[in-house]
Each structure stands twice: as C-alpha cells, then as structure tokens.
Design a protein around this motif. Structure first.
Motif, PDB file in Angstrom:
ATOM      1  N   MET A   1       0.852  -1.192   0.000  1.00 27.17           N
ATOM      2  CA  MET A   1       0.000   0.000   0.000  1.00 27.17           C
ATOM      3  C   MET A   1       0.886   1.240   0.000  1.00 27.17           C
ATOM      4  SD  MET A   1      -3.107   0.932   2.597  1.00 27.17           S
ATOM      5  CE  MET A   1      -4.077  -0.392   1.913  1.00 27.17           C
ATOM      6  N   SER A   2       0.541   2.224  -0.792  1.00 28.73           N
ATOM      7  CA  SER A   2       1.383   3.397  -0.952  1.00 28.73           C
ATOM      8  C   SER A   2       1.402   4.257   0.306  1.00 28.73           C
ATOM      9  CB  SER A   2       0.887   4.256  -2.122  1.00 28.73           C
ATOM     10  OG  SER A   2      -0.335   4.864  -1.783  1.00 28.73           O
ATOM     11  N   GLU A   3       2.450   5.113   0.392  1.00 29.27           N
ATOM     12  CA  GLU A   3       2.578   6.056   1.510  1.00 29.27           C
ATOM     13  C   GLU A   3       1.318   6.889   1.622  1.00 29.27           C
ATOM     14  OE1 GLU A   3       4.590   8.371   4.519  1.00 29.27           O
ATOM     15  OE2 GLU A   3       5.132   6.476   3.561  1.00 29.27           O
ATOM     16  N   HIS A   6      -1.756   4.787   3.155  1.00 27.26           N
ATOM     17  CA  HIS A   6      -1.760   4.478   4.598  1.00 27.26           C
ATOM     18  C   HIS A   6      -1.927   5.754   5.422  1.00 27.26           C
ATOM     19  CE1 HIS A   6       2.159   5.769   6.278  1.00 27.26           C
ATOM     20  NE2 HIS A   6       2.724   5.419   5.130  1.00 27.26           N
ATOM     21  N   VAL A   7      -1.381   6.870   4.961  1.00 23.67           N
ATOM     22  CA  VAL A   7      -1.583   8.145   5.648  1.00 23.67           C
ATOM     23  C   VAL A   7      -3.040   8.580   5.528  1.00 23.67           C
ATOM     24  CG1 VAL A   7      -0.984  10.595   5.659  1.00 23.67           C
ATOM     25  CG2 VAL A   7       0.815   8.880   5.403  1.00 23.67           C
ATOM     26  N   GLY A   8      -3.615   8.382   4.373  1.00 24.91           N
ATOM     27  CA  GLY A   8      -5.016   8.755   4.159  1.00 24.91           C
ATOM     28  C   GLY A   8      -5.962   7.971   5.047  1.00 24.91           C
ATOM     29  N   PRO A  32      -0.096  14.338  17.697  1.00 27.84           N
ATOM     30  CA  PRO A  32       1.316  13.958  17.523  1.00 27.84           C
ATOM     31  C   PRO A  32       1.536  12.582  16.887  1.00 27.84           C
ATOM     32  CG  PRO A  32       0.868  14.746  19.765  1.00 27.84           C
ATOM     33  CD  PRO A  32      -0.443  14.491  19.115  1.00 27.84           C
ATOM     34  N   ILE A  33       0.475  11.764  16.754  1.00 30.08           N
ATOM     35  CA  ILE A  33       0.645  10.405  16.229  1.00 30.08           C
ATOM     36  C   ILE A  33       0.854  10.461  14.715  1.00 30.08           C
ATOM     37  CG2 ILE A  33      -0.428   8.141  15.959  1.00 30.08           C
ATOM     38  CD1 ILE A  33      -2.060   8.707  18.473  1.00 30.08           C
ATOM     39  N   ARG A  34       1.785   9.635  14.229  1.00 26.09           N
ATOM     40  CA  ARG A  34       2.053   9.548  12.790  1.00 26.09           C
ATOM     41  C   ARG A  34       1.899   8.101  12.328  1.00 26.09           C
ATOM     42  NH1 ARG A  34       1.287  13.900  13.547  1.00 26.09           N
ATOM     43  NH2 ARG A  34       2.588  15.777  13.297  1.00 26.09           N
ATOM     44  N   SER A  35       1.258   7.914  11.180  1.00 19.66           N
ATOM     45  CA  SER A  35       1.161   6.595  10.572  1.00 19.66           C
ATOM     46  C   SER A  35       2.438   6.337   9.779  1.00 19.66           C
ATOM     47  CB  SER A  35      -0.058   6.522   9.647  1.00 19.66           C
ATOM     48  OG  SER A  35      -0.069   5.296   8.951  1.00 19.66           O
ATOM     49  N   LEU A  36       3.169   5.274  10.132  1.00 17.10           N
ATOM     50  CA  LEU A  36       4.417   4.941   9.446  1.00 17.10           C
ATOM     51  C   LEU A  36       4.227   3.896   8.358  1.00 17.10           C
ATOM     52  CD1 LEU A  36       6.976   4.749  12.397  1.00 17.10           C
ATOM     53  CD2 LEU A  36       6.421   6.709  10.948  1.00 17.10           C
ATOM     54  N   LYS A  37       3.275   2.970   8.593  1.00 12.77           N
ATOM     55  CA  LYS A  37       3.144   1.870   7.641  1.00 12.77           C
ATOM     56  C   LYS A  37       1.852   1.108   7.902  1.00 12.77           C
ATOM     57  CE  LYS A  37       5.682  -2.265   6.094  1.00 12.77           C
ATOM     58  NZ  LYS A  37       6.855  -3.136   6.353  1.00 12.77           N
ATOM     59  N   TYR A  38       1.243   0.603   6.823  1.00 12.96           N
ATOM     60  CA  TYR A  38       0.131  -0.340   6.970  1.00 12.96           C
ATOM     61  C   TYR A  38       0.264  -1.387   5.875  1.00 12.96           C
ATOM     62  CZ  TYR A  38      -4.428  -2.497   7.079  1.00 12.96           C
ATOM     63  OH  TYR A  38      -5.432  -3.428   7.146  1.00 12.96           O
ATOM     64  N   ALA A  39       0.528  -2.620   6.291  1.00 13.17           N
ATOM     65  CA  ALA A  39       0.674  -3.718   5.333  1.00 13.17           C
ATOM     66  C   ALA A  39       0.438  -5.029   6.060  1.00 13.17           C
ATOM     67  CB  ALA A  39       2.072  -3.701   4.712  1.00 13.17           C
ATOM     68  N   GLY A  75      -9.267  -7.609  12.658  1.00 12.64           N
ATOM     69  CA  GLY A  75      -8.058  -8.404  12.606  1.00 12.64           C
ATOM     70  C   GLY A  75      -6.780  -7.623  12.411  1.00 12.64           C
ATOM     71  N   VAL A  76      -6.812  -6.315  12.708  1.00 15.18           N
ATOM     72  CA  VAL A  76      -5.627  -5.484  12.525  1.00 15.18           C
ATOM     73  C   VAL A  76      -4.718  -5.589  13.755  1.00 15.18           C
ATOM     74  CG1 VAL A  76      -4.766  -3.131  12.233  1.00 15.18           C
ATOM     75  CG2 VAL A  76      -6.806  -3.876  11.006  1.00 15.18           C
ATOM     76  N   GLN A  77      -3.427  -5.760  13.511  1.00 16.55           N
ATOM     77  CA  GLN A  77      -2.449  -5.725  14.601  1.00 16.55           C
ATOM     78  C   GLN A  77      -1.867  -4.317  14.677  1.00 16.55           C
ATOM     79  OE1 GLN A  77       0.966  -8.235  14.152  1.00 16.55           O
ATOM     80  NE2 GLN A  77       1.688  -7.912  16.231  1.00 16.55           N
ATOM     81  N   LEU A  78      -1.972  -3.706  15.868  1.00 18.63           N
ATOM     82  CA  LEU A  78      -1.482  -2.347  16.062  1.00 18.63           C
ATOM     83  C   LEU A  78      -0.093  -2.384  16.669  1.00 18.63           C
ATOM     84  CD1 LEU A  78      -1.817   0.710  16.080  1.00 18.63           C
ATOM     85  CD2 LEU A  78      -3.042   0.497  18.258  1.00 18.63           C
ATOM     86  N   ILE A  79       0.862  -1.733  16.027  1.00 18.81           N
ATOM     87  CA  ILE A  79       2.240  -1.689  16.497  1.00 18.81           C
ATOM     88  C   ILE A  79       2.605  -0.230  16.784  1.00 18.81           C
ATOM     89  CG2 ILE A  79       4.651  -2.127  15.900  1.00 18.81           C
ATOM     90  CD1 ILE A  79       3.596  -4.316  13.977  1.00 18.81           C
ATOM     91  N   TYR A  80       3.038   0.019  18.011  1.00 17.88           N
ATOM     92  CA  TYR A  80       3.466   1.365  18.385  1.00 17.88           C
ATOM     93  C   TYR A  80       4.970   1.497  18.164  1.00 17.88           C
ATOM     94  CZ  TYR A  80      -0.991   1.734  20.885  1.00 17.88           C
ATOM     95  OH  TYR A  80      -2.318   1.771  21.218  1.00 17.88           O
ATOM     96  N   ASN A  81       5.378   2.533  17.471  1.00 20.13           N
ATOM     97  CA  ASN A  81       6.785   2.841  17.279  1.00 20.13           C
ATOM     98  C   ASN A  81       7.100   4.044  18.153  1.00 20.13           C
ATOM     99  OD1 ASN A  81       9.077   4.394  15.910  1.00 20.13           O
ATOM    100  ND2 ASN A  81       9.144   2.446  14.821  1.00 20.13           N
TER     101      ASN A  81
END
Length: 462
Positions: A1-3, A6-8, A32-39, A75-81
């Motif tokens: 998925m494009s940058e 996932h930001v959208g 302050p939260i930023r989306s880095l990736k969704y795949a 079924g989404v796994q949420l990962i905090y960076n």
C-alpha cells in the motif's frame, strides 16, 4: 500500500476521533501520532514516548479499537513505534507490550539524535509577551520593577527565587515571559527555559516510564534561568515535588535564577510540601492585582492601537469600567465586538459594546456554591436534593452525585475532603474517583459531554 494510502486511512481515523473527544484532548494525544506503515493487516503508529503510548492504551483503547475496525476492518495488529532520545552512554530497550484488544499490539523503539546543547534549545518563550507590551499601572508597578531588575541581572539580585502570584488573567505569564525574553536579549549565552508546571510534571512522569530519569535531572540542572508557571498544579504530586525540590536546591546553590508563578500566596498552596513553600519565600513574593479602571483603559488603548482598530472613546470607557476581572477578558471583549461588527455589518458603538459586555460579565461576580451545584444537577435529573446526600447506589443517583463532585472541584475552591463532606460525608478518595470517572466519560462519550455542557450552562445561568 502506498505512503499516500496508509496516511489517508489514518487521517480518516483522526477525523472520526476528533468528532468524539474534546479538542484539547485530541490535540494533546492524537495530533502527535504519525502513521508509518500499513501492510499485511499490521498498522504501525509512531508516538512520542512510552508514557504517551501507555496513556493511549489506558484511556483511549476502546475508541482506537472501534475506529480502526471501522476504517481498516477487523483483525488489525497495532504496532506502536516509540521515539526514544539516544543517550551517548546508555541505550534504552523497551520490551514488547502485548494486548489482545486489537487483537494484538506491540511496541518498537526508534532512536532519534541526541538533543542539542543547552544554548541551542528553544527557551519556549512567547516573544509577544515582552516589557514593551506589558502595560504598567498601580496594580502591577512593584512586580514590573522587580521583574526588570531580575532581567537586567539574573541571579545577581536578592530576588531569587522570584515568586509572582495573582488571579488568572492578571499578567503573570506575560511578565515572566518578558523577563525571559529580555535575559536572552542581554545574555544570549544563558540557558533560559520557560515551562508550565503541568508540562514539567508530564516530562517527569515520562522520564520515569522511559527509564530516562537521570537525563531529565541532568537537563534541568543545566538551566541558568528556570521559569515555572502555575506552580499550584504540583499540588498532591508528591514525587514531582520531591524531584523539583532537588532541582530547585541545585540551581539555587549554583547561583541560577528561579522564577515561579501561582494563583495564590505560597502559604496558601494546599497539597504542596512545606519544605518547598519555605523555599518559595526565600526571595521575593510579589502580587499582581486585578487591573484598576485606569490600567484597564490603557490596556484597551494599547491593544486597539496595536491592532490598528477604531473604537469610539465612550466604548473604550464603558468596557474599562465594566469588565474588571482580567486582562484576558478585556481582550476577549475586543475580539467579540470586532467579530459582531464584521459579521453583522454593524458600527462599533456603545449599544453593541453594552450587549457584548453584558454577556461576558453576567454572573461573573456571583460565586458558585455547593448548593447551587447540587440544585442544578438535581433539577437536570429530576431528583430530590436529598438523593445526593443519601446512601443510594441507584445508577442515576450515583452519577448525579459524581457530577456534583466534579463540578464542585471545577467551580469552587473547596478541597476534595470538604467536597466529600458536603456530598453525603464521602471520603476525599471518592471525590477523586468521581472526578476521574466524569473526565473519562467526557472524553469518550459525545452525548455525555453534551449533557455536561448543558448542566454547566444551567449552572452559569443560575
């Protein structure tokens, strides 16, 4: 998925979240939260700190889960960076944190460059708040004189610490920023730092959670001029007070300047340790009183002139004579008059000023009492006032009682122990729990938030 995609998707989540929590909460905890990736059904969100992540999971996990399911599907796994400031001597490794709520989430860390040297650090001063824009009058003459003396010779006068107190909106924040700005102008090499007591407390908690407490202490011990605003917010925070006590001692013993503000005299700071109060009184304690008519008129003239506005003299006089609580109220009235004049294409005249001022000042001098609060809450829920004092645990009675406690904490100067005593002889811990419960409900329940706004509007109307 494009940058962009996932930001959208995350921006769609933010739009939903923004509509369901107060603006201040959204700005503090979600902006302050930023989306880095969704795949591969894995969503990676970047958050500023471990404390930030833990706060989200404690207070907003249900909201996050619902919104993420709605936008991304189940079924989404949420990962905090988590961003971690790199210490040249110690690497901080955070263990993965598991939760089955999303159904799973974990934590990663990302190192960012070491902070710049103190001389390069933003002092967080508002340069609009300087001595040129601070209008002097009898109510603040002494405080301004002392402030200018400290600005010219920080830590070289007897005014250390310098402690300003006064009601909200009388110019404390303006004056301490003016000191800091002048010091940076005269002594650019000095490390000046302005911070609110609330932010200091958040930073302290964050350092403990992130295992960076030594860095936190080291950072503050390098400050040459430390300005802490609204010190009364340390009340009850014993660990924060202990930490600040040691920072205060280190700075004072090493000839550094301390500048503090509060809404009351040091001796009236309930919940603040006596050893701190004693130190607050070591130097100069100066009051900023509410501005008198002459000062209010001068403040109005200065703002109108600075903003290039045109107000008839009779309008300026009317506002100065009738808006007497704070400088902030004066500025608010000017903004309201300008807005009404522009939107409704009306001339700025005495009639318009009277209408705006009456709205602002209505009931402002009438203190809110516990009886006012209980009567308002009971009327809203169609309850007898005796229900509040009873031992009933019925849901509607219990919630009305909690709302009454919360409003008493918000609108009166009563201690939690006193509030508990006045609401059915409850323990102060019950009041604390009630306030926390109502705050959390306001954050996640839009309908409840609207109902609370309605109750508070009724309370103001008397």
């Amino acid at each position: 998925m494009s940058e962009q995609n996932h930001v959208g998707l995350w921006n769609r989540c933010l739009e939903i979240i923004k509509d369901n929590i107060p603006g201040d909460a959204y700005k503090a905890w979600f902006s302050p939260i930023r989306s880095l990736k969704y795949a591969d059904k894995k969503l990676v969100l970047q958050v500023p700190s471990q404390f930030f992540y833990e706060y989200l999971e404690e207070h907003y996990l249900d909201l996050l889960r619902k919104v993420i399911y709605k936008v991304y599907g189940e079924g989404v796994q949420l990962i905090y960076n988590i961003l971690v400031v790199q210490n040249p001597h110690t690497d901080v490794f955070l263990p993965a944190h598991k939760t089955t709520s999303l159904p799973t989430s974990n934590v990663q860390t990302k190192k960012i460059p070491q902070a710049p040297l103190p001389a390069d650090i933003d002092p967080h001063l508002n340069k609009e708040y300087n001595f040129d824009t601070f209008i002097e009058g009898e109510s603040n003459k002494l405080s301004r004189s002392v402030a200018e003396a400290v600005a010219l010779n920080p830590s070289k006068t007897i005014f250390n610490p310098l402690f300003f107190y006064g009601a909200s909106g009388v110019g404390k924040t303006h004056l301490v920023n003016a000191i800091g700005t002048k010091i940076k102008e005269l002594y650019p090499e000095k490390f000046v730092l302005y911070v609110s007591a609330h932010l200091f407390q958040v930073q302290y908690t964050d350092s403990v959670r992130n295992n960076t407490f030594n860095d936190f202490i080291s950072f503050y011990q390098k400050v040459d001029v430390l300005i802490i605003d609204d010190i009364q917010e340390f009340a009850g925070a014993t660990k924060t007070q202990n930490t600040f006590f040691h920072i205060f001692n280190h700075l004072h013993q090493n000839g550094k300047q301390l500048i503090l503000t509060a809404d009351r005299l040091p001796v009236l700071l309930q919940g603040v340790e006596e050893r701190l109060i004693t130190r607050f009184k070591w130097g100069m304690v100066a009051e900023l009183e509410k501005p008198n008519v002459e000062l209010r008129r001068n403040i109005l003239l200065n703002k109108i002139r600075r903003d290039g506005l045109q107000f008839p003299p009779e309008v300026i006089n009317y506002i100065a004579e009738n808006v007497n609580e704070s400088v902030r109220d004066l500025e608010g009235v000017i903004i309201s008059i300008m807005a009404h004049s522009t939107i409704y294409n009306k001339d700025i005249d005495l009639e318009l000023a009277q209408r705006i001022v009456q709205k602002v000042t209505k009931n402002e001098n009438k203190p809110v009492t516990m009886d006012d609060i209980i009567n308002t809450v009971c009327n809203h829920f169609n309850l007898e006032t005796s229900a509040i004092y009873s031992k009933s645990r019925k849901r509607e009675v219990a919630q009305a009682r909690q709302i009454a406690m919360y409003l008493a904490k918000m609108h009166t100067d009563l201690s939690m122990a006193k509030i508990g005593k006045l609401v059915g002889n409850k323990h102060h811990s019950t009041v604390l729990y009630a306030c926390k419960t109502i705050e959390e409900l306001k954050e996640v329940d839009k309908a409840f938030r609207a109902e609370m706004d309605e109750i508070q509007a009724d309370l103001k109307r008397g």
